[in-house]
Scaffold this active site. Structure first.
Site, short mmCIF file in Angstrom:
data_model
loop_
_atom_site.label_atom_id
_atom_site.label_comp_id
_atom_site.label_asym_id
_atom_site.label_seq_id
_atom_site.Cartn_x
_atom_site.Cartn_y
_atom_site.Cartn_z
N GLU A 29 0.82 -1.21 0.00
CA GLU A 29 0.00 0.00 0.00
C GLU A 29 0.86 1.27 0.00
O GLU A 29 0.47 2.28 -0.60
CB GLU A 29 -0.94 -0.05 1.20
CG GLU A 29 -2.00 -1.13 1.03
CD GLU A 29 -2.83 -1.39 2.26
OE1 GLU A 29 -4.06 -1.34 2.17
OE2 GLU A 29 -2.24 -1.63 3.34
N GLU A 38 -3.57 -9.55 3.75
CA GLU A 38 -4.36 -9.28 4.95
C GLU A 38 -5.45 -10.32 5.20
O GLU A 38 -5.75 -10.68 6.35
CB GLU A 38 -4.98 -7.88 4.87
CG GLU A 38 -4.03 -6.75 5.18
CD GLU A 38 -3.23 -6.29 3.98
OE1 GLU A 38 -2.59 -5.22 4.07
OE2 GLU A 38 -3.23 -6.99 2.95
#
Length: 253
Positions: free
Chosen positions: A107, A127
């Site tokens: 990210e 995740e």
């Protein structure tokens, strides 16, 4: 030893995540230091472009899960995760990636304007494998930077993708040999830093914002951003330097 290092030379600010023992995972200290560092580079007239990288052969493995369990705050109020992913930097940012760019590290890369990656780099949003979600921009930016189904696959499987595939799909600007990501990023940074500061700022702003503009308004919105550039002293200087066959001397005004 600082968890983050800043070095400025020749108009280029290099920000290095410096927790190699944790593959540069983000804890509270990194997030808070990054927030302050971005304020500094944004305010400095001697910085025209930023390079973000990681120490020890890895870019960033994401959020430090030990810090998360311990209750550390890995976001800042102004700039989100790592003190970075929601920052409003007006200066171009290049990610120089070796090794892992996973979870929050991926990210961070997606938050940058340009990516130079070594062929040993690995990207991914794992995740879902940890009972988490990629809430630091991965689910928002990945579908804008990759084909929809590729973004969906990466986000839902949590599997890693190699640098070659990401380069082929356009996520990476330049693919280099292992160990050469910083050299490649600095080469790109020098080419950018040679250009007019006002032009760089306006150009980044237009490209970053245009996807939300309608056809009816896009030229008017662009004019708001580029008008001051076209009327600047540097616009005259750039044209004059070209005619005189010399390097321009930018004044940022």
């Amino acid at each position: 030893m600082s968890v983050l290092e800043l070095n400025v030379k020749d108009g280029i600010a290099v920000i290095t995540l410096n927790r190699p023992e944790a593959k540069n995972a983000i804890n509270q200290a990194v997030a808070e230091t990054m927030d302050r560092t971005l304020d500094e580079v944004e305010s400095r007239d001697d910085v025209r472009v930023v390079v973000l990288t990681g120490a020890g052969g890895s870019f960033c493995a994401g959020m430090d899960l030990k810090a998360f369990v311990a209750g550390e705050k890995v976001v800042t109020d102004d700039k989100g995760f790592a003190g970075f992913v929601q920052a409003r930097l007006t200066k171009p940012v290049i990610a120089a990636i070796e090794g892992y760019a996973l979870a929050g590290g991926c990210e961070l890369a997606l938050s940058c304007d340009l990516i130079v990656a070594a062929n040993n780099a690995k990207f991914g949003l794992p995740e879902v494998k940890r009972g988490l979600t990629a809430g630091a921009g991965g689910l928002l930016r990945l579908p804008r930077q990759l084909p929809y189904r590729v973004a969906m696959e990466l986000a839902l499987t949590g599997d890693m993708a190699d640098a070659q595939r990401m380069y082929d799909l356009g996520l990476i600007n330049r693919l280099v040999s292992a160990g050469a990501a910083m050299d490649g990023a600095l080469e790109m940074a020098r080419a950018i830093a040679a250009n007019a500061p006002m032009s760089l700022k306006a150009t980044k702003a237009v490209i970053a914002r245009q996807q939300d503009w309608s056809l009816d308004e896009m030229f008017d919105r662009q004019a708001e951003l580029i008008g001051p550039v076209m009327r600047s002293e540097d616009a005259i200087e750039g044209s004059r330097a070209f005619a005189e066959k010399r390097a321009p001397v930018w004044k940022n005004r």
